[in-house]
Scaffold this motif. Structure first.
Motif, PDB file in Angstrom:
ATOM      1  N   TYR A   1      26.050-112.702  96.779  1.00  0.00           N
ATOM      2  CA  TYR A   1      26.303-113.694  97.643  1.00  0.00           C
ATOM      3  C   TYR A   1      26.882-114.850  96.974  1.00  0.00           C
ATOM      4  CZ  TYR A   1      26.294-117.592 101.010  1.00  0.00           C
ATOM      5  OH  TYR A   1      26.577-118.805 101.674  1.00  0.00           O
TER       6      TYR A   1
ATOM      7  N   SER B   1      30.905-115.932  97.577  1.00  0.00           N
ATOM      8  CA  SER B   1      31.286-117.132  98.049  1.00  0.00           C
ATOM      9  C   SER B   1      32.208-117.940  97.110  1.00  0.00           C
ATOM     10  CB  SER B   1      29.934-117.619  98.257  1.00  0.00           C
ATOM     11  OG  SER B   1      28.921-117.187  99.128  1.00  0.00           O
TER      12      SER B   1
ATOM     13  N   THR C   1      35.871-118.881  97.616  1.00  0.00           N
ATOM     14  CA  THR C   1      36.472-120.487  97.752  1.00  0.00           C
ATOM     15  C   THR C   1      37.699-120.538  96.825  1.00  0.00           C
ATOM     16  OG1 THR C   1      34.010-121.159  97.981  1.00  0.00           O
ATOM     17  CG2 THR C   1      35.329-122.489  96.820  1.00  0.00           C
TER      18      THR C   1
ATOM     19  N   TRP D   1      34.900-124.936  99.931  1.00  0.00           N
ATOM     20  CA  TRP D   1      33.643-124.509  99.461  1.00  0.00           C
ATOM     21  C   TRP D   1      32.863-124.153 100.736  1.00  0.00           C
ATOM     22  CZ3 TRP D   1      31.036-124.267  94.793  1.00  0.00           C
ATOM     23  CH2 TRP D   1      31.796-124.685  93.528  1.00  0.00           C
TER      24      TRP D   1
ATOM     25  N   GLY E   1      34.490-120.628 101.926  1.00  0.00           N
ATOM     26  CA  GLY E   1      33.985-119.785 101.174  1.00  0.00           C
ATOM     27  C   GLY E   1      32.489-119.310 101.323  1.00  0.00           C
ATOM     28  N   PHE E   2      31.683-120.213 101.329  1.00  0.00           N
ATOM     29  CA  PHE E   2      30.290-119.674 101.237  1.00  0.00           C
ATOM     30  C   PHE E   2      29.881-119.500 102.802  1.00  0.00           C
ATOM     31  CE2 PHE E   2      30.169-121.652  97.176  1.00  0.00           C
ATOM     32  CZ  PHE E   2      28.916-121.211  96.790  1.00  0.00           C
ATOM     33  N   SER E   3      30.766-119.776 103.864  1.00  0.00           N
ATOM     34  CA  SER E   3      30.286-119.219 105.242  1.00  0.00           C
ATOM     35  C   SER E   3      30.752-117.762 105.372  1.00  0.00           C
ATOM     36  CB  SER E   3      31.020-120.324 106.077  1.00  0.00           C
ATOM     37  OG  SER E   3      30.558-121.391 106.269  1.00  0.00           O
TER      38      SER E   3
ATOM     39  N   ALA F   1      31.469-115.527 103.290  1.00  0.00           N
ATOM     40  CA  ALA F   1      30.691-114.549 102.281  1.00  0.00           C
ATOM     41  C   ALA F   1      29.396-114.209 103.036  1.00  0.00           C
ATOM     42  CB  ALA F   1      30.694-115.100 101.014  1.00  0.00           C
ATOM     43  N   LEU F   2      28.776-114.838 103.724  1.00  0.00           N
ATOM     44  CA  LEU F   2      27.590-114.514 104.691  1.00  0.00           C
ATOM     45  C   LEU F   2      27.874-113.183 105.447  1.00  0.00           C
ATOM     46  CD1 LEU F   2      26.577-117.890 106.334  1.00  0.00           C
ATOM     47  CD2 LEU F   2      25.376-116.406 104.444  1.00  0.00           C
TER      48      LEU F   2
END
Length: 310
Positions: free
Chosen positions: A102, A106, A110, A149, A152-154, A156-157
Protein backbone atom coordinates in the motif's frame (compact mmCIF):
# COMPACT_ATOMS: atom_id res chain seq x y z
CA UNK A 1 6.61 -23.24 -4.02
CA UNK A 2 5.57 -23.60 -0.43
CA UNK A 3 1.90 -23.65 0.46
CA UNK A 4 0.43 -21.31 3.04
CA UNK A 5 -2.73 -21.58 5.12
CA UNK A 6 -4.86 -18.92 3.46
CA UNK A 7 -7.42 -19.07 6.27
CA UNK A 8 -4.93 -17.62 8.75
CA UNK A 9 -2.40 -14.83 8.53
CA UNK A 10 0.61 -16.38 6.72
CA UNK A 11 3.97 -14.85 6.14
CA UNK A 12 5.50 -14.39 2.70
CA UNK A 13 9.01 -15.32 1.62
CA UNK A 14 10.61 -12.69 -0.62
CA UNK A 15 13.03 -14.04 -3.21
CA UNK A 16 16.46 -12.62 -3.87
CA UNK A 17 18.32 -12.06 -7.11
CA UNK A 18 19.90 -15.14 -8.65
CA UNK A 19 23.42 -14.49 -7.36
CA UNK A 20 26.19 -16.82 -6.35
CA UNK A 21 26.74 -16.98 -2.60
CA UNK A 22 30.15 -15.33 -2.90
CA UNK A 23 28.59 -12.31 -4.67
CA UNK A 24 25.88 -11.63 -2.10
CA UNK A 25 28.11 -9.68 0.37
CA UNK A 26 29.36 -7.45 -2.48
CA UNK A 27 25.83 -6.85 -3.79
CA UNK A 28 24.60 -6.12 -0.26
CA UNK A 29 27.43 -3.64 0.39
CA UNK A 30 26.80 -1.80 -2.88
CA UNK A 31 23.04 -1.67 -2.32
CA UNK A 32 23.52 -0.42 1.24
CA UNK A 33 25.97 2.28 0.11
CA UNK A 34 23.61 3.39 -2.65
CA UNK A 35 20.70 3.49 -0.19
CA UNK A 36 22.67 5.62 2.28
CA UNK A 37 23.81 7.99 -0.48
CA UNK A 38 20.20 8.29 -1.65
CA UNK A 39 19.10 9.24 1.86
CA UNK A 40 21.92 11.76 2.27
CA UNK A 41 21.35 13.34 -1.15
CA UNK A 42 17.62 13.82 -0.72
CA UNK A 43 17.93 15.03 2.87
CA UNK A 44 20.47 17.63 1.74
CA UNK A 45 18.11 18.87 -0.99
CA UNK A 46 15.24 19.27 1.49
CA UNK A 47 17.49 20.98 4.06
CA UNK A 48 19.07 23.32 1.51
CA UNK A 49 15.74 24.51 0.10
CA UNK A 50 14.47 25.21 3.61
CA UNK A 51 17.68 26.92 4.74
CA UNK A 52 18.29 29.31 1.83
CA UNK A 53 15.89 32.11 0.91
CA UNK A 54 17.34 32.23 -2.60
CA UNK A 55 15.67 28.89 -3.33
CA UNK A 56 12.27 30.03 -2.07
CA UNK A 57 10.61 29.56 -5.45
CA UNK A 58 7.85 27.15 -6.51
CA UNK A 59 10.28 25.08 -8.58
CA UNK A 60 12.62 24.36 -5.68
CA UNK A 61 9.70 23.90 -3.30
CA UNK A 62 8.36 21.09 -5.49
CA UNK A 63 11.85 19.62 -5.89
CA UNK A 64 12.15 19.49 -2.09
CA UNK A 65 8.73 17.81 -1.87
CA UNK A 66 9.91 15.25 -4.44
CA UNK A 67 13.08 14.62 -2.43
CA UNK A 68 11.03 14.15 0.74
CA UNK A 69 8.80 11.71 -1.13
CA UNK A 70 11.82 9.81 -2.44
CA UNK A 71 13.07 9.32 1.13
CA UNK A 72 9.93 7.35 1.90
CA UNK A 73 9.77 5.69 -1.51
CA UNK A 74 13.25 4.18 -1.40
CA UNK A 75 12.92 3.29 2.28
CA UNK A 76 9.78 1.27 1.53
CA UNK A 77 11.65 -1.32 -0.55
CA UNK A 78 15.34 -0.95 0.40
CA UNK A 79 15.14 -2.85 3.73
CA UNK A 80 13.62 -5.94 2.11
CA UNK A 81 16.06 -5.69 -0.81
CA UNK A 82 18.95 -5.64 1.65
CA UNK A 83 17.39 -8.52 3.59
CA UNK A 84 17.07 -10.72 0.52
CA UNK A 85 20.62 -9.94 -0.61
CA UNK A 86 22.02 -10.73 2.81
CA UNK A 87 20.01 -13.88 3.54
CA UNK A 88 19.12 -15.18 0.07
CA UNK A 89 15.44 -14.84 1.04
CA UNK A 90 13.49 -12.70 3.46
CA UNK A 91 10.33 -13.67 5.36
CA UNK A 92 7.77 -10.95 6.12
CA UNK A 93 4.38 -11.24 7.88
CA UNK A 94 1.36 -10.90 5.63
CA UNK A 95 0.27 -7.67 7.35
CA UNK A 96 3.70 -6.12 6.77
CA UNK A 97 3.66 -7.28 3.15
CA UNK A 98 0.29 -5.63 2.44
CA UNK A 99 1.37 -2.49 4.31
CA UNK A 100 4.50 -2.33 2.13
CA UNK A 101 2.38 -2.81 -0.98
CA UNK A 102 0.00 0.00 0.00
CA UNK A 103 2.71 2.50 0.94
CA UNK A 104 4.73 1.65 -2.17
CA UNK A 105 1.74 2.12 -4.50
CA UNK A 106 0.67 5.28 -2.66
CA UNK A 107 4.07 6.94 -2.95
CA UNK A 108 4.42 5.83 -6.57
CA UNK A 109 1.07 7.35 -7.53
CA UNK A 110 1.87 10.46 -5.50
CA UNK A 111 5.05 10.86 -7.54
CA UNK A 112 3.02 10.59 -10.76
CA UNK A 113 0.81 13.47 -9.64
CA UNK A 114 3.76 15.47 -8.33
CA UNK A 115 5.66 15.21 -11.62
CA UNK A 116 2.56 16.62 -13.33
CA UNK A 117 2.50 19.56 -10.91
CA UNK A 118 6.19 20.16 -11.56
CA UNK A 119 5.50 20.20 -15.31
CA UNK A 120 2.75 22.76 -14.67
CA UNK A 121 5.27 24.87 -12.78
CA UNK A 122 7.64 24.85 -15.78
CA UNK A 123 4.76 25.64 -18.15
CA UNK A 124 3.71 28.67 -16.14
CA UNK A 125 7.22 30.07 -15.66
CA UNK A 126 7.99 29.88 -19.40
CA UNK A 127 4.59 30.57 -20.97
CA UNK A 128 3.26 33.04 -18.37
CA UNK A 129 6.39 34.57 -16.77
CA UNK A 130 4.75 37.85 -15.72
CA UNK A 131 1.95 36.06 -13.86
CA UNK A 132 4.05 33.16 -12.59
CA UNK A 133 4.24 34.14 -8.92
CA UNK A 134 0.62 35.29 -8.92
CA UNK A 135 -0.51 31.90 -10.27
CA UNK A 136 1.71 29.87 -7.92
CA UNK A 137 1.53 31.56 -4.55
CA UNK A 138 3.11 29.78 -1.56
CA UNK A 139 -0.33 28.86 -0.28
CA UNK A 140 -1.29 27.31 -3.63
CA UNK A 141 2.01 25.42 -3.80
CA UNK A 142 1.33 23.83 -0.41
CA UNK A 143 -2.20 23.04 -1.54
CA UNK A 144 -1.02 21.36 -4.74
CA UNK A 145 1.62 19.38 -2.88
CA UNK A 146 -0.94 18.22 -0.32
CA UNK A 147 -3.38 17.30 -3.08
CA UNK A 148 -0.82 15.03 -4.75
CA UNK A 149 -0.28 13.12 -1.50
CA UNK A 150 -4.01 12.88 -0.79
CA UNK A 151 -4.73 11.64 -4.32
CA UNK A 152 -1.90 9.10 -4.30
CA UNK A 153 -2.79 7.58 -0.94
CA UNK A 154 -6.51 7.51 -1.80
CA UNK A 155 -6.23 5.87 -5.22
CA UNK A 156 -3.80 3.23 -3.92
CA UNK A 157 -6.53 1.93 -1.60
CA UNK A 158 -8.20 0.24 -4.59
CA UNK A 159 -5.39 -2.12 -5.72
CA UNK A 160 -3.96 -2.62 -2.24
CA UNK A 161 -7.41 -3.29 -0.76
CA UNK A 162 -8.28 -5.83 -3.46
CA UNK A 163 -5.01 -7.68 -2.89
CA UNK A 164 -5.48 -7.87 0.89
CA UNK A 165 -8.94 -9.47 0.53
CA UNK A 166 -7.87 -12.32 -1.76
CA UNK A 167 -6.92 -15.84 -0.54
CA UNK A 168 -3.30 -16.94 -0.99
CA UNK A 169 -2.29 -20.58 -1.43
CA UNK A 170 1.43 -19.99 -1.90
CA UNK A 171 3.87 -17.83 0.01
CA UNK A 172 7.06 -17.54 -2.06
CA UNK A 173 7.05 -14.12 -3.75
CA UNK A 174 9.26 -14.00 -6.85
CA UNK A 175 10.43 -10.47 -6.03
CA UNK A 176 12.45 -8.60 -3.43
CA UNK A 177 9.40 -6.67 -2.19
CA UNK A 178 5.63 -7.12 -2.13
CA UNK A 179 4.41 -5.89 -5.50
CA UNK A 180 1.15 -6.47 -7.35
CA UNK A 181 2.14 -8.93 -10.10
CA UNK A 182 4.25 -11.31 -7.95
CA UNK A 183 1.50 -11.48 -5.30
CA UNK A 184 -1.14 -12.12 -7.96
CA UNK A 185 0.62 -15.35 -8.90
CA UNK A 186 0.15 -16.73 -5.37
CA UNK A 187 -3.65 -16.38 -5.18
CA UNK A 188 -5.88 -19.47 -4.99
CA UNK A 189 -8.72 -18.18 -7.17
CA UNK A 190 -9.01 -16.88 -10.72
CA UNK A 191 -7.56 -13.36 -10.60
CA UNK A 192 -8.34 -12.22 -14.14
CA UNK A 193 -11.01 -9.74 -13.04
CA UNK A 194 -8.94 -8.41 -10.13
CA UNK A 195 -5.87 -8.10 -12.34
CA UNK A 196 -7.80 -6.08 -14.92
CA UNK A 197 -9.09 -3.70 -12.24
CA UNK A 198 -5.66 -3.22 -10.68
CA UNK A 199 -3.85 -2.81 -14.00
CA UNK A 200 -6.49 -0.36 -15.25
CA UNK A 201 -6.22 1.77 -12.10
CA UNK A 202 -2.42 1.91 -12.34
CA UNK A 203 -2.51 2.43 -16.12
CA UNK A 204 -5.11 5.21 -15.95
CA UNK A 205 -3.13 7.11 -13.30
CA UNK A 206 0.16 6.70 -15.17
CA UNK A 207 -1.28 7.45 -18.60
CA UNK A 208 -3.36 10.49 -17.57
CA UNK A 209 -0.43 12.08 -15.76
CA UNK A 210 1.98 11.30 -18.60
CA UNK A 211 -0.41 12.79 -21.18
CA UNK A 212 -0.77 15.92 -19.03
CA UNK A 213 3.02 16.21 -18.69
CA UNK A 214 3.56 15.78 -22.42
CA UNK A 215 0.83 18.32 -23.17
CA UNK A 216 2.37 20.89 -20.84
CA UNK A 217 5.82 20.37 -22.29
CA UNK A 218 4.34 20.63 -25.76
CA UNK A 219 3.17 24.12 -24.77
CA UNK A 220 6.62 24.84 -23.34
CA UNK A 221 8.27 23.73 -26.59
CA UNK A 222 6.07 26.01 -28.68
CA UNK A 223 6.79 28.96 -26.39
CA UNK A 224 10.54 28.29 -26.36
CA UNK A 225 10.77 28.07 -30.14
CA UNK A 226 9.25 31.57 -30.35
CA UNK A 227 12.02 33.11 -28.21
CA UNK A 228 14.20 35.54 -30.21
CA UNK A 229 17.71 34.31 -29.35
CA UNK A 230 19.45 30.94 -29.18
CA UNK A 231 20.78 31.77 -25.71
CA UNK A 232 17.31 32.40 -24.30
CA UNK A 233 16.03 29.18 -25.90
CA UNK A 234 18.91 27.18 -24.43
CA UNK A 235 18.29 28.67 -20.97
CA UNK A 236 14.58 27.85 -21.16
CA UNK A 237 15.26 24.29 -22.28
CA UNK A 238 17.78 23.76 -19.46
CA UNK A 239 15.06 24.35 -16.86
CA UNK A 240 13.02 21.45 -18.29
CA UNK A 241 15.57 18.80 -19.26
CA UNK A 242 16.12 17.63 -15.68
CA UNK A 243 12.48 16.75 -15.15
CA UNK A 244 12.16 15.10 -18.55
CA UNK A 245 15.01 12.74 -17.63
CA UNK A 246 13.22 11.84 -14.38
CA UNK A 247 9.89 11.44 -16.18
CA UNK A 248 11.46 9.11 -18.76
CA UNK A 249 13.12 6.91 -16.12
CA UNK A 250 10.10 6.74 -13.83
CA UNK A 251 7.26 6.31 -16.32
CA UNK A 252 9.23 4.20 -18.80
CA UNK A 253 10.20 1.50 -16.32
CA UNK A 254 6.81 1.61 -14.55
CA UNK A 255 4.88 1.14 -17.82
CA UNK A 256 7.01 -1.86 -18.81
CA UNK A 257 6.53 -3.55 -15.43
CA UNK A 258 2.84 -2.79 -14.79
CA UNK A 259 1.36 -2.51 -18.28
CA UNK A 260 3.69 -3.76 -20.98
CA UNK A 261 4.32 -7.15 -19.41
CA UNK A 262 0.91 -7.99 -18.01
CA UNK A 263 0.54 -11.73 -17.49
CA UNK A 264 4.20 -12.53 -18.08
CA UNK A 265 6.01 -14.99 -15.90
CA UNK A 266 8.40 -13.74 -13.20
CA UNK A 267 11.89 -13.04 -14.53
CA UNK A 268 15.09 -11.51 -13.23
CA UNK A 269 14.43 -8.69 -15.69
CA UNK A 270 11.34 -7.67 -13.70
CA UNK A 271 13.47 -7.16 -10.60
CA UNK A 272 16.09 -5.21 -12.52
CA UNK A 273 13.44 -2.93 -14.04
CA UNK A 274 11.92 -2.41 -10.60
CA UNK A 275 15.33 -1.26 -9.37
CA UNK A 276 15.16 1.63 -11.86
CA UNK A 277 12.12 3.33 -10.34
CA UNK A 278 12.46 2.09 -6.74
CA UNK A 279 16.22 2.62 -6.30
CA UNK A 280 17.96 4.30 -9.23
CA UNK A 281 15.54 7.20 -9.75
CA UNK A 282 15.52 8.28 -6.06
CA UNK A 283 19.32 8.06 -6.11
CA UNK A 284 19.67 10.16 -9.28
CA UNK A 285 17.04 12.81 -8.52
CA UNK A 286 19.24 15.01 -6.27
CA UNK A 287 22.04 14.77 -8.84
CA UNK A 288 19.82 15.47 -11.85
CA UNK A 289 18.11 18.47 -10.27
CA UNK A 290 21.21 20.06 -8.75
CA UNK A 291 24.18 19.14 -10.96
CA UNK A 292 25.56 22.20 -12.79
CA UNK A 293 22.81 24.31 -11.26
CA UNK A 294 24.25 27.76 -10.51
CA UNK A 295 21.41 28.69 -8.15
CA UNK A 296 21.99 25.58 -6.05
CA UNK A 297 25.76 26.14 -6.01
CA UNK A 298 25.23 29.71 -4.83
CA UNK A 299 22.80 28.51 -2.17
CA UNK A 300 25.35 25.96 -0.92
CA UNK A 301 27.98 28.69 -0.73
CA UNK A 302 25.67 31.01 1.23
CA UNK A 303 24.59 28.29 3.66
CA UNK A 304 28.15 27.11 4.30
CA UNK A 305 29.32 30.68 4.87
CA UNK A 306 26.53 31.32 7.38
CA UNK A 307 27.32 28.09 9.20
CA UNK A 308 31.03 28.92 9.33
CA UNK A 309 32.08 25.85 7.35
CA UNK A 310 34.12 27.93 4.91
Amino acid sequence: MEQANHTGNPSFLLASFALAGSLRPLAFTRALLMYLLTLVGNVLVVALVRADAGLATPMYFFISVLSFLELGYVSTTAPTLLGTLLQGGHAVPAAACFAQLYVFLSLGMTECYLLSVMALDRYLVICWPLRYHAHLSPRLCWGLAGATWAAGFSVALVPAGLMALLPFCLREVAHYFCDVAPLMRLICVDTAWHARIIIKVVAIINTSNLVLILGLYGGVLRAVLKLPSAASRAKAFSTCTSQMIVVTLFFGSAFIVYVGREGSQPQEGDKLLALVYTFLTPFLNPIIYTLRNKEVKEAVRRVTQRSGLC
